[in-house]
Design a protein around this motif. Structure first.
Motif, PDB file in Angstrom:
ATOM      1  N   TYR A 105      39.017  30.944  54.904  1.00 40.61           N
ATOM      2  CA  TYR A 105      38.923  31.160  53.447  1.00 40.61           C
ATOM      3  C   TYR A 105      37.544  31.667  53.084  1.00 40.61           C
ATOM      4  N   TYR A 106      37.451  32.224  51.881  1.00 42.95           N
ATOM      5  CA  TYR A 106      36.170  32.741  51.396  1.00 42.95           C
ATOM      6  C   TYR A 106      36.089  32.557  49.889  1.00 42.95           C
ATOM      7  N   ILE A 107      34.864  32.420  49.398  1.00 41.31           N
ATOM      8  CA  ILE A 107      34.611  32.469  47.951  1.00 41.31           C
ATOM      9  C   ILE A 107      33.557  33.551  47.804  1.00 41.31           C
ATOM     10  N   GLU A 108      33.983  34.734  47.415  1.00 44.73           N
ATOM     11  CA  GLU A 108      33.059  35.869  47.477  1.00 44.73           C
ATOM     12  C   GLU A 108      33.249  36.833  46.319  1.00 44.73           C
ATOM     13  N   ASN A 109      32.185  37.578  46.061  1.00 46.79           N
ATOM     14  CA  ASN A 109      32.264  38.637  45.049  1.00 46.79           C
ATOM     15  C   ASN A 109      33.006  39.839  45.593  1.00 46.79           C
ATOM     16  N   MET A 110      33.782  40.463  44.736  1.00 47.24           N
ATOM     17  CA  MET A 110      34.463  41.715  45.042  1.00 47.24           C
ATOM     18  C   MET A 110      33.991  42.726  44.003  1.00 47.24           C
ATOM     19  N   PHE A 111      34.110  43.998  44.345  1.00 47.69           N
ATOM     20  CA  PHE A 111      33.590  45.040  43.450  1.00 47.69           C
ATOM     21  C   PHE A 111      34.625  46.144  43.278  1.00 47.69           C
ATOM     22  N   ARG A 112      35.007  46.392  42.054  1.00 46.98           N
ATOM     23  CA  ARG A 112      35.951  47.486  41.793  1.00 46.98           C
ATOM     24  C   ARG A 112      35.527  48.204  40.511  1.00 46.98           C
ATOM     25  N   ALA A 113      35.445  49.526  40.569  1.00 48.15           N
ATOM     26  CA  ALA A 113      35.038  50.304  39.396  1.00 48.15           C
ATOM     27  C   ALA A 113      36.226  50.482  38.456  1.00 48.15           C
ATOM     28  N   GLU A 114      36.627  49.367  37.835  1.00 44.60           N
ATOM     29  CA  GLU A 114      37.762  49.424  36.915  1.00 44.60           C
ATOM     30  C   GLU A 114      37.219  49.506  35.494  1.00 44.60           C
ATOM     31  N   ASN A 115      38.106  49.796  34.535  1.00 50.36           N
ATOM     32  CA  ASN A 115      37.698  49.753  33.137  1.00 50.36           C
ATOM     33  C   ASN A 115      37.628  48.305  32.708  1.00 50.36           C
ATOM     34  N   PRO A 116      36.419  47.825  32.397  1.00 47.22           N
ATOM     35  CA  PRO A 116      36.293  46.399  32.094  1.00 47.22           C
ATOM     36  C   PRO A 116      37.051  46.001  30.833  1.00 47.22           C
ATOM     37  N   GLN A 117      37.645  44.855  30.849  1.00 50.56           N
ATOM     38  CA  GLN A 117      38.241  44.221  29.669  1.00 50.56           C
ATOM     39  C   GLN A 117      38.326  42.728  29.972  1.00 50.56           C
ATOM     40  N   LYS A 118      38.859  41.963  29.032  1.00 50.54           N
ATOM     41  CA  LYS A 118      38.912  40.516  29.241  1.00 50.54           C
ATOM     42  C   LYS A 118      39.668  40.222  30.551  1.00 50.54           C
ATOM     43  N   GLY A 119      39.033  39.492  31.465  1.00 47.00           N
ATOM     44  CA  GLY A 119      39.702  39.144  32.718  1.00 47.00           C
ATOM     45  C   GLY A 119      39.670  40.260  33.754  1.00 47.00           C
ATOM     46  N   ARG A 120      39.015  41.356  33.418  1.00 47.67           N
ATOM     47  CA  ARG A 120      38.907  42.422  34.414  1.00 47.67           C
ATOM     48  C   ARG A 120      37.473  42.942  34.407  1.00 47.67           C
ATOM     49  N   SER A 121      36.757  42.728  35.510  1.00 47.24           N
ATOM     50  CA  SER A 121      35.372  43.178  35.556  1.00 47.24           C
ATOM     51  C   SER A 121      35.135  43.976  36.823  1.00 47.24           C
ATOM     52  N   ARG A 122      33.950  44.527  36.937  1.00 47.19           N
ATOM     53  CA  ARG A 122      33.644  45.370  38.100  1.00 47.19           C
ATOM     54  C   ARG A 122      33.079  44.553  39.251  1.00 47.19           C
ATOM     55  N   GLN A 123      32.466  43.434  38.925  1.00 48.65           N
ATOM     56  CA  GLN A 123      32.097  42.462  39.957  1.00 48.65           C
ATOM     57  C   GLN A 123      32.804  41.172  39.577  1.00 48.65           C
ATOM     58  N   PHE A 124      33.634  40.672  40.468  1.00 47.39           N
ATOM     59  CA  PHE A 124      34.347  39.434  40.165  1.00 47.39           C
ATOM     60  C   PHE A 124      34.392  38.583  41.430  1.00 47.39           C
TER      61      PHE A 124
END
Ligand code: HAM
Length: 418
Positions: A105-124
């Motif tokens: 298992y892991y607890i890690e940051n992920m990075f996606r260049a999405e359009n940010p909105q509530k519950g959707r970010s570029r680093q999560f």
């Protein structure tokens, strides 16, 4: 020039880190209850790992990866997801020789260049689990049960588990032919994304949220009705195992997932309490991934659980824990400049005994120091004044009972003996 955090990223402020530590701590506990061990992979990988593993035609690879290169020779990508990285590490470090299944298992940051909105970010942040080396439906059920268990532990309700089977390369090939014939005459009424998906990965069209595409694909043939015997019996067994684990679910033949590596089981935990970002946790089986990225055939199954979405959900449902106020053991208030220096030494002694200790380093008035001690929620304030300290004693104020008394400075730890 004043800088802001990059679009789609957030600072986790000091007022919020205790909550994060609490949630992360719970996830560590849960993982260990189910026999998972923590793995940490690099924050960036060769970009090719994701384009091969997640799929050349996926949104993640075509639109959302943060890529960069250092020399002209290699292209890297900030990790957009954890599964391909964990499987890469499993292969590279010869984990196939370990007792199976290998549970990570892991607890890690992920990075996606999405359009940010509530519950959707570029680093999560994802809590993710991956079980490698087991092809059984009971492993899929166990994977799903980790998520169901975690939701319960966090007091979350109103989340529905949707499951589906996306088949295997054998049954999918024949199904794609059928689906492509169906979609051909409807391409004109679909969105541009779906028109290109129809050619590369026609199943993804079924999961488009645009009304026109949903209307165009109503009545489309479904993977679930076209599974080979092996995939069909795997899906049936999964349902028996979930029932035995007392986990409620709905079969949703339109769950297709946005990553290409899935085979057989695909699932999402969905909620209406998060606006349009309805999946709080999602995953599935990926029996072909290891081979796709250069390893031996290795069955695998896992999920990613979005921690930011979990926190939003906990807030929306009013189940955030009360973690209590910050507390400091001792505050040394100094009445003169020599005492302010002495305070540094006494504070160090306290810390070495495990007592949190702070001093005034701003030469404030006694009144201002007391106000600060109050803000720090100090249990005791110890007044240092040169005359008394030279005799090894100081006056203490118990901030709870408001009592004041003298103590021997060598015995500060005894204040905490009770
Ligand atoms: P995923 O569906 O792309 O799967 O992401 C899993 C979860 O991560 C989502 O359900 C959501 O909670 C969270 N998430 C995804 N994108 C964002 C975002 N932009 N902002 C905030 N949260 C987000 C995977 O990543 C797979 N690797 C899961 C998996 C593991 N499958 C097998 N093993």
């Amino acid at each position: 020039m004043q800088f802001s955090a990059p679009k789609g990223t957030n600072d986790i402020l000091a007022s919020h880190t205790p909550l994060w530590r609490y949630v992360e701590g719970k996830f560590h506990e849960i993982a260990s209850l189910f026999g998972f061990q923590e793995i940490r992979t690099p924050m960036f990988e060769n970009a090719g790992l994701f384009s091969r593993g997640v799929g050349e035609g996926t949104d993640i690879v075509t639109k959302e990866m943060f890529t960069f290169s250092h020399s002209q020779k290699e292209m890297f990508a900030l990790r957009p997801e954890g599964t391909a990285a964990v499987v890469r590490s499993y292969i590279e470090n010869g984990m196939s020789s370990e007792p199976k299944p290998v549970k990570l298992y892991y607890i890690e940051n992920m990075f996606r260049a999405e359009n940010p909105q509530k519950g959707r970010s570029r680093q999560f942040t994802q809590f993710g689990i991956e079980t490698l080396g087991s092809a059984s439906a009971s492993t899929d059920a166990e994977t799903i049960s980790v998520c169901a268990f975690a939701l319960r532990q966090f007091g979350i309700s109103n989340v529905e588990l949707n499951i589906n089977s996306v088949g295997c390369p054998v049954c999918r090939k024949a199904y794609y032919e059928k689906l492509s014939v169906f979609l051909e005459s409807r391409l004109d009424s679909m969105c541009p994304d779906c028109r290109s998906r129809a050619a590369k990965n026609p199943m993804r069209v079924l999961d488009c949220k645009q009304e026109a595409c949903q209307a165009a694909t109503a009545g489309a043939p479904l993977m679930l009705d076209n599974l080979c015997n092996d995939c069909a019996s795997h899906f049936e067994e999964l349902q028996h195992c979930l029932a035995a684990s007392k986990i409620e679910f709905s079969v949703n033949p339109r769950i297709v997932r946005g990553l290409d590596y899935y085979t057989k089981t695909a699932f999402e935990f969905l909620t209406n309490d998060l606006g349009s970002q309805s999946a709080v946790c999602a995953g599935g089986r990926y029996d072909g991934l290891a081979e796709t990225i250069g390893g031996k055939p290795t069955p695998g199954v896992g999920f990613g659980f979005g921690i930011e979405r979990l926190l939003l959900l906990m807030e929306a449902q009013g189940v955030l824990p009360n973690l209590g106020a910050r507390q400091t053991g001792v505050f040394f208030a100094s009445l003169d400049s020599q005492s302010a220096r002495d305070a540094l030494g006494y504070a160090m002694e306290c810390r070495s005994k495990g007592i949190a200790a702070l001093t005034d380093t701003l030469s404030r008035s006694l009144k201002a120091q007391m106000k600060y001690a109050d803000k720090l929620n100090s249990r005791y304030v110890i007044f240092l004044e040169a005359e008394k300290t030279s005799q090894g004693i100081a006056t203490v104020r118990d901030m709870e009972t408001k009592e004041q008394f003298d103590i021997d400075l060598s015995g500060i730890a005894s204040l905490f003996d009770k």
